[in-house]
Enzyme design. Structure first.
Site, short mmCIF file in Angstrom:
data_model
loop_
_atom_site.label_atom_id
_atom_site.label_comp_id
_atom_site.label_asym_id
_atom_site.label_seq_id
_atom_site.Cartn_x
_atom_site.Cartn_y
_atom_site.Cartn_z
N GLY A 284 0.83 -1.19 0.00
CA GLY A 284 0.00 0.00 0.00
C GLY A 284 0.87 1.25 0.00
O GLY A 284 2.00 1.23 0.48
N SER A 285 0.34 2.35 -0.53
CA SER A 285 1.05 3.63 -0.45
C SER A 285 0.86 4.23 0.95
O SER A 285 0.08 3.72 1.76
CB SER A 285 0.54 4.58 -1.53
N GLY A 286 1.56 5.31 1.21
CA GLY A 286 1.47 5.97 2.51
C GLY A 286 2.65 5.68 3.42
O GLY A 286 2.69 6.16 4.55
N HIS A 287 3.60 4.88 2.92
CA HIS A 287 4.78 4.53 3.71
C HIS A 287 6.05 5.15 3.14
O HIS A 287 7.15 4.71 3.44
CB HIS A 287 4.95 3.01 3.77
N LYS B 99 5.85 -7.59 2.59
CA LYS B 99 5.59 -7.36 4.01
C LYS B 99 4.41 -8.25 4.43
O LYS B 99 3.43 -8.40 3.68
CB LYS B 99 5.26 -5.89 4.27
N ASP C 64 -1.30 -8.40 0.91
CA ASP C 64 -0.04 -8.37 0.15
C ASP C 64 0.41 -9.79 -0.19
O ASP C 64 0.81 -10.07 -1.32
CB ASP C 64 1.07 -7.68 0.96
N HIS D 4 -0.22 0.89 9.81
CA HIS D 4 -1.50 1.35 9.26
C HIS D 4 -2.44 1.75 10.38
O HIS D 4 -3.65 1.82 10.19
CB HIS D 4 -2.16 0.24 8.44
#
Lengths: 331, 331
Positions: free
Chosen positions: B53-56, B104, B109, B218
């Site tokens: 996911g994006s945001g990391h 991860k 995922d 998250h």
């Protein structure tokens, strides 16, 4: 105030110890002073000293190392270091080739670095100074006569550092630093304030839908507040203010620094950077290099600044020269 | 919600465009997909694909480059990328030497990267997978069976990437990745939540004097909440949980990663790092290298994680090998 600290009164001391302990391959602490110096000093080069109040990390200790600074002096949070601290840093790094002081334009910094320079010159050390003033937001703000020095200062560290590393004279290192200062301008905005640990409360307040345009890196007032809008509109507004300086024209080549103020996700900085690329392309300005990240922060302030540096062949080559410091996050 | 974005629905697209436009010397966009690939591909090496996911950010696109990843796949914010996106990334970087997927440990995922691997294998591409699970906080949390994969994943990227760059076989690259996973553990804490752009409100709330120990990247629940205490006590608590794993002993040599979650000033990370150095020294554990910064973030969450990696001669050499990617903030 929620912070991961032990005691507001010791936070700079503990930070400096942590920084040096974390990066022993790069840094040494100057015993008894709030100064970090380059570990593997070169003895045959002009040396660079910068610094200022703490709270802007990685500036400036994170930029001590090969090809950038030889020492950084850390004042209390958002407070100029005292002249004796700067003086000790100068003495610690001088090797007879001379020392260039890179000072951000805040009255306290200018005064204290000036006094330190006089003390060092009385000892026979050659000292020159440059004062960065890249922030186009306002003139004569809370702690400053003239424009403030913000993120563009890092570009001075990089280019003057590369010139010194290449063996240039003090006069030539100073001259290239002055050229960077003449050719660089920055403009920032903030979504939220920051809290100085010893104060324990935010330096100002912004409404939930409000942003401040042109705010300084210590929370000094900017040009105005307005309702928050899109990243594209924010970016355009910051660039318009920079372009009003009449420095950057079609056909020019520039370096771009998209600087996070501490709490803004890299995701958002990249959205801003994408718009900057588009706007510059439309204006016919070529981008040689873009830097995106937290270079000159304001504790946990949310927001960003955009810096442009107009390049010539010399600046472009020096910008691309190798550098190796903790803030470059080398693996 | 105050963010510097244009439209929550386009934020990943705009971020990827901004990232590639900012770092054209490092990155290319895989046309039509949310994938960034290494610009100057080497044709004679095992390739590494990661993502999530994006945001990391800077994970994972910021770690695409020499000596680390060959492609990164970006899902929506905090959402696994779909199998077709991962499949396209695999196809884009494979050169016949095989592809290692670094995943991860989140159920989405794992499932989607697995499906992509099967699709690629049906095309005759050699694919191997490793799943990182360094977070010792909790087992079987919101989106995970077993332990979660967090900042320690970056150490897998670095070391497996160096092994691949040196020309090792797919089996050997996978083996060294597995060794990093076996030898690394992380533990984090948060002072504040983050806001997914499309949700528009914080993922949870914490009282003004409260912190959460062991929270996921998250915002998944950690082990417990408690009143915020000193940096030293927080650090000791995180390390105690890591030491309970019985991996790190007197005489060992380790690498340390002090990871900021997005909104925590580097000043605070260095205070934490200083305490980590002291505690490890007292335990007789030698530190070969310390990294301090925002490597695996959670948007604008305030907090940090500590990761330890036990080193042997091979891991130490690979960790020190040169790497060059956008997130290493090269000047």
């Amino acid at each position: 105030m929620k912070k991961i600290i032990n005691n507001p009164d010791n936070v700079v001391e503990e930070m400096l110890n942590g920084m040096v302990a974390s990066h022993p391959e790069y840094l040494e602490r100057l015993e008894g002073f709030d100064v970090v110096t380059r570990k593997n000093k070169k003895s045959d080069k002009v040396t660079l000293v910068s610094g200022g109040g703490s709270g802007h990390e990685p500036a400036h200790g994170g930029f001590v190392g090969k090809g950038m600074l030889d020492a950084a002096v850390a004042g209390a949070v958002f407070t100029s270091p005292t002249p004796d601290q700067v003086y000790e840093a100068i003495k610690a790094v001088d090797n007879g080739k001379g020392v260039l002081l890179v000072i951000k334009n805040y009255s306290g910094d200018v005064m204290n670095f000036d006094m330190a320079a006089e003390m060092a010159e009385a000892d026979g050390i050659k000292v020159e100074k440059v004062v960065t003033n890249d922030d186009v937001a306002v003139e004569n703000s809370t702690w400053t006569i003239g424009r403030r020095g913000i993120a563009g200062t890092i570009l001075v560290h990089k280019i003057a550092g590369a010139k010194a590393e290449a063996g240039a004279s003090l006069e030539d290192v100073k001259a290239v630093a002055e050229k960077v200062i003449a050719n660089s301008r920055s403009m920032g905005m903030a979504l939220s304030p920051c809290t100085v640990p010893a104060a324990g409360k935010p330096s100002f307040t912004l409404a939930d839908d409000e942003m401040e345009i042109g705010m300084g890196i210590h929370g000094e007032p900017g040009t105005h507040r307005e309702s928050i809008t899109t990243a594209d509109e924010i970016t355009q507004q910051l660039l318009d203010k920079i372009f009003a300086e009449d420095i950057y024209h079609s056909g020019d080549e520039v370096a771009v620094l998209i600087n996070g103020l501490g709490a803004t996700p890299l995701m958002e900085l990249y959205v801003v950077s994408g718009k900057v690329q588009t706007v510059l392309q439309e204006k016919g300005i070529k981008i040689a290099k873009t830097y995106v990240g937290n270079y000159m922060t304001s504790l946990e302030m949310a927001g960003c600044s955009i810096s442009l540096l107009k390049l010539d062949a010399e600046l472009k080559e020096l910008l691309a020269a190798p550098a190796d410091t903790p803030a470059l996050v080398q693996f």
